[in-house]
Design a protein around this motif. Structure first.
Motif, PDB file in Angstrom:
ATOM      1  N   ALA A  90       0.888  -1.218  -0.172  1.00 27.52           N
ATOM      2  CA  ALA A  90      -0.012  -0.020   0.117  1.00 27.52           C
ATOM      3  C   ALA A  90       0.851   1.090   0.106  1.00 27.52           C
ATOM      4  CB  ALA A  90      -1.042  -0.029   1.201  1.00 27.52           C
ATOM      5  N   GLY A  91       2.167   1.246   0.706  1.00 20.90           N
ATOM      6  CA  GLY A  91       2.985   2.334   0.445  1.00 20.90           C
ATOM      7  C   GLY A  91       4.361   2.108   0.787  1.00 20.90           C
ATOM      8  N   THR A  92       5.069   2.944   0.662  1.00 17.22           N
ATOM      9  CA  THR A  92       6.490   2.991   0.410  1.00 17.22           C
ATOM     10  C   THR A  92       6.954   2.403   1.745  1.00 17.22           C
ATOM     11  OG1 THR A  92       6.913   4.624  -1.085  1.00 17.22           O
ATOM     12  CG2 THR A  92       8.839   3.856  -0.129  1.00 17.22           C
ATOM     13  N   ASP A  93       6.679   2.829   2.967  1.00 16.87           N
ATOM     14  CA  ASP A  93       7.272   2.271   4.090  1.00 16.87           C
ATOM     15  C   ASP A  93       6.657   0.977   4.580  1.00 16.87           C
ATOM     16  OD1 ASP A  93       8.168   5.060   4.850  1.00 16.87           O
ATOM     17  OD2 ASP A  93       6.522   5.673   6.049  1.00 16.87           O
ATOM     18  N   ALA A  95       6.317  -1.392   2.139  1.00 20.79           N
ATOM     19  CA  ALA A  95       7.464  -2.104   1.131  1.00 20.79           C
ATOM     20  C   ALA A  95       8.871  -2.459   1.776  1.00 20.79           C
ATOM     21  CB  ALA A  95       7.479  -1.521  -0.162  1.00 20.79           C
ATOM     22  N   HIS A  96       9.448  -1.201   2.384  1.00 17.66           N
ATOM     23  CA  HIS A  96      10.549  -1.204   3.349  1.00 17.66           C
ATOM     24  C   HIS A  96      10.573  -2.136   4.450  1.00 17.66           C
ATOM     25  CE1 HIS A  96      12.114   2.916   1.291  1.00 17.66           C
ATOM     26  NE2 HIS A  96      11.598   2.017   0.464  1.00 17.66           N
ATOM     27  N   VAL A  97       9.802  -1.908   5.124  1.00 15.55           N
ATOM     28  CA  VAL A  97       9.611  -2.722   6.307  1.00 15.55           C
ATOM     29  C   VAL A  97       9.527  -4.294   6.027  1.00 15.55           C
ATOM     30  CG1 VAL A  97       8.331  -3.393   8.349  1.00 15.55           C
ATOM     31  CG2 VAL A  97       8.514  -1.117   7.903  1.00 15.55           C
ATOM     32  N   PHE A  98       8.712  -4.555   5.153  1.00 21.82           N
ATOM     33  CA  PHE A  98       8.712  -6.072   4.659  1.00 21.82           C
ATOM     34  C   PHE A  98      10.082  -6.549   3.956  1.00 21.82           C
ATOM     35  CE2 PHE A  98       8.004  -9.153   1.059  1.00 21.82           C
ATOM     36  CZ  PHE A  98       7.347 -10.044   1.873  1.00 21.82           C
ATOM     37  N   GLY A  99      10.764  -5.770   3.283  1.00 24.47           N
ATOM     38  CA  GLY A  99      12.043  -6.105   2.660  1.00 24.47           C
ATOM     39  C   GLY A  99      13.124  -6.319   3.622  1.00 24.47           C
ATOM     40  N   GLY A 100      13.022  -5.333   4.655  1.00 25.77           N
ATOM     41  CA  GLY A 100      14.086  -5.489   5.880  1.00 25.77           C
ATOM     42  C   GLY A 100      13.717  -6.701   6.728  1.00 25.77           C
ATOM     43  N   LEU A 101      12.361  -7.028   6.754  1.00 26.50           N
ATOM     44  CA  LEU A 101      11.983  -8.350   7.588  1.00 26.50           C
ATOM     45  C   LEU A 101      12.334  -9.455   6.818  1.00 26.50           C
ATOM     46  CD1 LEU A 101       8.765  -7.182   9.401  1.00 26.50           C
ATOM     47  CD2 LEU A 101      11.139  -7.457  10.440  1.00 26.50           C
ATOM     48  N   LEU A 102      12.077  -9.461   5.564  1.00 24.84           N
ATOM     49  CA  LEU A 102      12.433 -10.603   4.779  1.00 24.84           C
ATOM     50  C   LEU A 102      13.902 -10.981   4.783  1.00 24.84           C
ATOM     51  CD1 LEU A 102      11.468 -12.832   2.915  1.00 24.84           C
ATOM     52  CD2 LEU A 102      11.347 -11.350   0.626  1.00 24.84           C
ATOM     53  N   ALA A 103      14.726  -9.912   4.563  1.00 26.51           N
ATOM     54  CA  ALA A 103      16.154  -9.970   4.356  1.00 26.51           C
ATOM     55  C   ALA A 103      16.598 -10.695   5.666  1.00 26.51           C
ATOM     56  CB  ALA A 103      16.902  -8.814   4.087  1.00 26.51           C
ATOM     57  N   THR A 104      16.045  -9.966   6.890  1.00 19.58           N
ATOM     58  CA  THR A 104      16.540 -10.507   8.096  1.00 19.58           C
ATOM     59  C   THR A 104      15.915 -11.744   8.536  1.00 19.58           C
ATOM     60  OG1 THR A 104      16.206  -8.367   9.124  1.00 19.58           O
ATOM     61  CG2 THR A 104      16.077 -10.234  10.507  1.00 19.58           C
ATOM     62  N   LEU A 105      14.688 -12.410   7.927  1.00 22.26           N
ATOM     63  CA  LEU A 105      14.337 -13.819   8.206  1.00 22.26           C
ATOM     64  C   LEU A 105      15.161 -14.764   7.173  1.00 22.26           C
ATOM     65  CD1 LEU A 105      12.395 -15.980   8.953  1.00 22.26           C
ATOM     66  CD2 LEU A 105      11.186 -15.129   6.658  1.00 22.26           C
TER      67      LEU A 105
END
Length: 173
Positions: A90-93, A95-105
């Motif tokens: 829905a928004g840029t923020d 997307a950034h949070v998802f990407g960071g969590l995915l990279a961490t996971l």
């Protein structure tokens, strides 16, 4: 060095998932989770990864790493992880949070040799409700119909992912 785990490694023999600890995640600031333990007991909930007022930018991801480690220590060892694979946000923020969590996971899982795979949003929604574009309330209702009491749509999504994994043997059924 731990070898890279291929997504294909998640396709286990029929019935192989029945004795393993598997984790399903709906990644986000409020991360929904569902875990099926070695004993077959399913537990679920949410964990808040909202940064505190004085937290640095990486604290959310450090807390997520520590949460995964503690979950693995208390309930594991985790044999495989499935997560909701979001392609549009829905928004840029978000997307950034998802990407960071995915990279961490994925980093956390790679370091431990735990296979992981994403499940498309439409697949989860269609499995749970019969409609690939079901709204949040329908996902909650579907989880309740299966005997769960999700606190919100994040937990309901994680429950749906876990049930999909169990019912389809990780998409191989």
């Amino acid at each position: 060095m731990t070898p890279t785990i291929q997504t294909a490694d998640l396709h286990l023999e029929q019935g192989c998932l029945s004795a393993t600890c598997i984790l399903a995640l709906d990644l986000g600031t409020t991360t929904g989770w569902a875990l099926r333990g070695h004993d077959g007991l399913i537990t679920s909930g949410t964990t808040s990864l909202r940064p505190g007022r004085f937290d640095g930018g990486g604290m959310r991801y450090l807390r997520f790493t520590n949460w995964l480690t503690e979950l693995d220590r208390l309930s594991g060892p985790i044999a495989a992880i499935w997560f909701e694979e979001v392609r549009r946000h829905a928004g840029t923020d978000a997307a950034h949070v998802f990407g960071g969590l995915l990279a961490t996971l994925t980093t956390w899982a790679e370091l431990r040799g735990i296979p992981y795979s994403g499940v498309p949003v439409g697949t989860i929604k269609k499995y749970a409700t019969g409609r690939g574009n079901a709204p949040k309330q329908d996902m909650i209702a579907a989880a309740r119909a299966r005997g769960f009491s999700p606190a919100d749509d994040n937990e309901a999504d994680a429950i749906a992912i876990l049930n999909w994994v169990i019912d389809t043997n990780g998409g191989v059924a």
